[in-house]
Design an enzyme around this catalytic site. Structure first.
Site, PDB file in Angstrom:
ATOM      1  N   HIS A 132     -52.769  16.267 -16.147  1.00 26.57           N
ATOM      2  CA  HIS A 132     -53.339  16.597 -14.831  1.00 26.57           C
ATOM      3  C   HIS A 132     -52.295  17.316 -13.987  1.00 26.57           C
ATOM      4  CE1 HIS A 132     -55.383  16.071 -10.954  1.00 26.57           C
ATOM      5  NE2 HIS A 132     -56.473  15.960 -11.684  1.00 26.57           N
ATOM      6  N   GLU A 154     -61.874  13.714 -16.913  1.00 27.07           N
ATOM      7  CA  GLU A 154     -62.817  14.387 -17.816  1.00 27.07           C
ATOM      8  C   GLU A 154     -62.976  13.632 -19.129  1.00 27.07           C
ATOM      9  OE1 GLU A 154     -64.324  16.728 -16.390  1.00 27.07           O
ATOM     10  OE2 GLU A 154     -63.103  18.358 -15.655  1.00 27.07           O
TER      11      GLU A 154
HETATM   12  N1  COA Z   1     -52.407  18.810 -24.307  1.00 28.81           N
HETATM   13  C1  COA Z   1     -51.274  19.326 -24.808  1.00 28.81           C
HETATM   14  N2  COA Z   1     -50.261  19.756 -24.055  1.00 28.81           N
HETATM   15  C2  COA Z   1     -50.408  19.633 -22.725  1.00 28.81           C
HETATM   16  C3  COA Z   1     -51.535  19.083 -22.147  1.00 28.81           C
HETATM   17  C4  COA Z   1     -52.572  18.665 -22.992  1.00 28.81           C
HETATM   18  N3  COA Z   1     -53.697  18.145 -22.513  1.00 28.81           N
HETATM   19  N4  COA Z   1     -51.414  19.080 -20.822  1.00 28.81           N
HETATM   20  C5  COA Z   1     -50.215  19.632 -20.542  1.00 28.81           C
HETATM   21  N5  COA Z   1     -49.620  19.966 -21.709  1.00 28.81           N
HETATM   22  C6  COA Z   1     -48.314  20.576 -21.877  1.00 28.81           C
HETATM   23  C7  COA Z   1     -48.363  21.978 -21.355  1.00 28.81           C
HETATM   24  O1  COA Z   1     -48.766  22.869 -22.395  1.00 28.81           O
HETATM   25  C8  COA Z   1     -46.948  22.196 -20.925  1.00 28.81           C
HETATM   26  O2  COA Z   1     -46.195  22.500 -22.085  1.00 28.81           O
HETATM   27  P1  COA Z   1     -45.264  23.794 -22.191  1.00 28.81           P
HETATM   28  O3  COA Z   1     -44.242  23.607 -21.093  1.00 28.81           O
HETATM   29  O4  COA Z   1     -44.709  23.708 -23.569  1.00 28.81           O
HETATM   30  O5  COA Z   1     -46.177  24.959 -21.945  1.00 28.81           O
HETATM   31  C9  COA Z   1     -46.506  20.820 -20.441  1.00 28.81           C
HETATM   32  O6  COA Z   1     -47.388  19.906 -21.052  1.00 28.81           O
HETATM   33  C10 COA Z   1     -46.548  20.619 -18.948  1.00 28.81           C
HETATM   34  O7  COA Z   1     -47.825  20.800 -18.470  1.00 28.81           O
HETATM   35  P2  COA Z   1     -48.199  20.392 -16.943  1.00 28.81           P
HETATM   36  O8  COA Z   1     -47.345  21.185 -16.015  1.00 28.81           O
HETATM   37  O9  COA Z   1     -48.255  18.931 -16.772  1.00 28.81           O
HETATM   38  O10 COA Z   1     -49.676  20.831 -16.905  1.00 28.81           O
HETATM   39  P3  COA Z   1     -50.396  21.766 -15.856  1.00 28.81           P
HETATM   40  O11 COA Z   1     -50.248  21.200 -14.490  1.00 28.81           O
HETATM   41  O12 COA Z   1     -49.997  23.185 -16.063  1.00 28.81           O
HETATM   42  O13 COA Z   1     -51.883  21.624 -16.369  1.00 28.81           O
HETATM   43  C11 COA Z   1     -53.920  20.682 -16.932  1.00 28.81           C
HETATM   44  C12 COA Z   1     -52.709  20.559 -16.024  1.00 28.81           C
HETATM   45  C13 COA Z   1     -54.964  19.616 -16.520  1.00 28.81           C
HETATM   46  C14 COA Z   1     -54.564  22.066 -16.798  1.00 28.81           C
HETATM   47  C15 COA Z   1     -53.465  20.407 -18.382  1.00 28.81           C
HETATM   48  O14 COA Z   1     -52.926  19.121 -18.494  1.00 28.81           O
HETATM   49  C16 COA Z   1     -54.571  20.640 -19.396  1.00 28.81           C
HETATM   50  O15 COA Z   1     -54.820  21.772 -19.798  1.00 28.81           O
HETATM   51  N6  COA Z   1     -55.273  19.551 -19.823  1.00 28.81           N
HETATM   52  C17 COA Z   1     -56.350  19.710 -20.744  1.00 28.81           C
HETATM   53  C18 COA Z   1     -57.612  20.190 -20.037  1.00 28.81           C
HETATM   54  C19 COA Z   1     -58.240  19.126 -19.155  1.00 28.81           C
HETATM   55  O16 COA Z   1     -58.381  17.983 -19.546  1.00 28.81           O
HETATM   56  N7  COA Z   1     -58.633  19.535 -17.941  1.00 28.81           N
HETATM   57  C20 COA Z   1     -59.276  18.658 -16.971  1.00 28.81           C
HETATM   58  C21 COA Z   1     -58.333  18.312 -15.861  1.00 28.81           C
HETATM   59  S1  COA Z   1     -59.046  17.140 -14.744  1.00 28.81           S
END
Ligand code: COA
Length: 341
Positions: A219, A276
């Site tokens: 998140h 989600e």
């Molecule tokens: N699966 C795998 N890797 C993940 C991840 C996931 N669900 N969520 C974050 N990461 C990884 C990112 O790829 C990033 O890695 P990198 O530095 O090698 O690129 C690292 O963790 C840090 O990410 P972070 O900064 O915490 O995430 P964000 O704030 O950019 O993104 C989301 C937040 C929600 C978009 C992201 O966690 C995600 O895409 N989750 C899956 C989709 C989802 O469930 N969305 C609904 C949200 S309510």
């Protein structure tokens, strides 16, 4: 600067999100303690209007059908409302347009509670008290969540002095984007694939090796488990009423494995289940078709949009940030007047 992360754009009394502690309050009420009732949420958010009569009136308003996912028809139907429509009309119209996006003849029937009426209209089958309660729990749990993208879109429109219909139309456009309202469908695809192979670790490890994201995990704001995940997981347990639920058991196992693998890969992050993850399983248990998940999200979040619209209007202040120009520079000095203004 990118993504406006941590930028405060408004003061709000609607909801408080504490990403470090995993706390979420809606109008001062912890999310886990919200009454499972859309009607109660309406008054909690200070919105007036009678949902039951709004639902009756909504049935007279024609559905606008457009090509594309169901959310496009919901957006187009909302956009065609008269611009002085009330919050209750908006909430009823988003609900009915959701049901009608899968079945043109959908009607609300005799239920007095909004959640039961909507679930019945979507499924066209009788709804048990437990199902209505679980669905109401979902709708109020997602009713508001800080300055999320669709709420921000609604507030920008409100700040120009425009009307509620325009604000909700803009919010629906923002919610449609896969980065905002689109994860629950893929969560179910993932569970289906793991159920078939019986190998959660293998499936998730392969996904991470391909640098793909595990849906329903992580998140932008929460650094601990999303408090809404616990509420919806609890709603699923209540719905199962002690009967074994293989889907819920699988989901819990996948959540644990995913958290373990993500912790090993990103030890400095805390990537835990988000709303989600359990939304997907709850809406599936309520027999709501996958293609409607984003629209059903809108049916809950529209409460927050209406409340934020009113709150923003009360400030009387235009939301108008600035952009830093990084484009081409004129090759010669010139004045606007000389160029024909
Ligand atoms: N699966 C795998 N890797 C993940 C991840 C996931 N669900 N969520 C974050 N990461 C990884 C990112 O790829 C990033 O890695 P990198 O530095 O090698 O690129 C690292 O963790 C840090 O990410 P972070 O900064 O915490 O995430 P964000 O704030 O950019 O993104 C989301 C937040 C929600 C978009 C992201 O966690 C995600 O895409 N989750 C899956 C989709 C989802 O469930 N969305 C609904 C949200 S309510």
């Amino acid at each position: 600067m990118s993504g406006l992360e941590n930028v405060v754009v408004a003061e709000t009394e609607m909801s408080m999100v504490d990403g470090a502690k995993g706390a979420l309050w809606l109008r001062g009420v912890p999310v886990a303690e919200l009454a499972p009732s859309v009607e109660t949420a309406l008054s909690l958010f200070g919105l007036s209007g009678d949902l039951e009569s709004a639902r009756v009136s909504a049935q007279a308003h024609p559905q606008t059908v457009v090509t594309g996912p169901p959310i496009d028809s919901v957006r187009a139907t909302v956009a065609s409302l008269p611009s002085d429509a009330s919050p209750a009309t908006l909430i009823a119209t988003v609900a009915l347009a959701t049901a009608r996006s899968v079945r043109a003849s959908a009607e609300f029937g005799g239920q007095t509670e909004h959640a039961a009426a909507l679930l019945r209209a979507i499924r066209r089958s009788e709804v048990t008290t437990a199902e209505a309660r679980a669905f109401a729990r979902y709708l109020v749990t997602v009713a508001d969540h800080g300055m999320n993208a669709s709420t921000f879109a609604a507030r920008v429109v409100a700040s120009t002095g425009s009307d509620l219909v325009s604000a909700v139309t803009a919010a629906l456009g923002a919610l449609k984007g896969p980065l905002h309202g689109g994860a629950p469908g893929p969560v179910l695809d993932m569970l289906d694939a793991i159920a078939e192979s019986g190998d959660a670790i293998g499936y998730l490890e392969a996904k991470l090796a391909r640098k793909e994201r595990i849906m329903g995990m992580g998140h932008r704001v929460y650094r601990v488990r999303d408090p809404r995940a616990a509420v919806l997981s609890g709603a699923l347990e209540e719905l199962a009423a002690g009967a074994p639920s293989p889907r819920l058991a699988l989901a819990r196992e996948v959540e644990q494995v995913a958290e373990r693998l993500l912790a090993a890969r990103y030890p400095e992050r805390s990537l835990r289940a988000n709303v989600e993850f359990y939304t997907a399983i709850l809406l599936e248990a309520l027999q709501i078709p996958r293609e409607l998940f984003t629209c059903v999200f809108a049916c809950g979040r529209v409460i927050g949009w209406c409340a934020h619209f009113e709150e923003q209007q009360r400030t009387g202040r235009l939301l108008r940030p600035r952009a830093k120009y990084v484009g081409a520079v004129p090759t010669r000095e010139f004045s606007c007047a000389a160029d024909g203004e």
